[in-house]
Design an enzyme around this catalytic site. Structure first.
Site, PDB file in Angstrom:
ATOM      1  N   HIS A   1      96.931 -48.001  50.250  1.00  0.00           N
ATOM      2  CA  HIS A   1      98.033 -47.186  50.755  1.00  0.00           C
ATOM      3  C   HIS A   1      99.305 -48.027  50.806  1.00  0.00           C
ATOM      4  O   HIS A   1      99.258 -49.196  51.193  1.00  0.00           O
ATOM      5  CB  HIS A   1      97.724 -46.695  52.176  1.00  0.00           C
TER       6      HIS A   1
ATOM      7  N   ASP B   1     102.213 -71.714  38.713  1.00  0.00           N
ATOM      8  CA  ASP B   1     103.246 -71.466  37.707  1.00  0.00           C
ATOM      9  C   ASP B   1     104.311 -72.555  37.709  1.00  0.00           C
ATOM     10  O   ASP B   1     104.723 -73.023  36.651  1.00  0.00           O
ATOM     11  CB  ASP B   1     103.894 -70.103  37.944  1.00  0.00           C
TER      12      ASP B   1
END
Length: 162
Positions: free
Chosen positions: A77, A128
């Site tokens: 949700h 990263d």
């Protein structure tokens, strides 16, 4: 498919109806770790990574990850989060970095997925930003450590020694 709330009686996936649930304060804490080479750890610790402030960028990424969880996990949700707190702990002994995230909302469903997503996105950002010097980094031990609120009540993970 008894017990799995994201499947209906016919076994089809669906988003759980939380409309009838009571709104309560919901809190989840998740944790994860990224292990790396000593030289990579030193770059992060000393603030000398080529791409900049690794943990500062990873903190913002983790917050963004928590906020975007419903866009990534199909049956989650969309939630109005009231707090996302991100903490990084440097661990010389690993060497590596632990990421701990606490997510809060006042609503009808828990925030465990938001906390887990935030940890993963934060650690992926560390990867990263440092992969040019260390492609062998390992993200590990990502888990919910604690949840509070809701019908099922409070829960805390028990650490199990080796």
């Amino acid at each position: 498919m008894s017990g799995l709330t994201h499947f209906d009686a016919a076994g089809h996936a669906h988003m759980v109806d939380v409309g009838g649930k009571q709104e309560t304060q919901r809190i989840a804490i998740a944790r994860g770790t990224i292990r790396m080479l000593p030289a990579t750890f030193a770059l992060i610790r000393d603030g000398k990574a080529k791409k900049g402030d690794v943990l500062g960028v990873a903190r913002i990424a983790a917050i963004q990850g928590a906020k975007r969880t419903a866009d990534l996990i199909p049956l989650c949700h969309p939630l109005a989060l009231t707090r996302v707190a991100v903490d990084f702990e440097l661990d010389d002994a690993l060497p590596g970095v632990h990421c701990v995230v606490q997510v809060e909302t006042f609503g009808r469903t828990g925030v465990e997925m938001e906390a887990l997503t935030a940890v993963q996105v934060g650690l992926l950002t560390v990867y990263d930003m440092c992969k040019a010097v260390d492609r062998g980094m390992v993200i590990t031990d990502v888990s919910v450590r604690e949840k509070r609120g809701g019908k099922s009540g409070d829960w805390k993970a028990e650490d199990v020694a080796g």
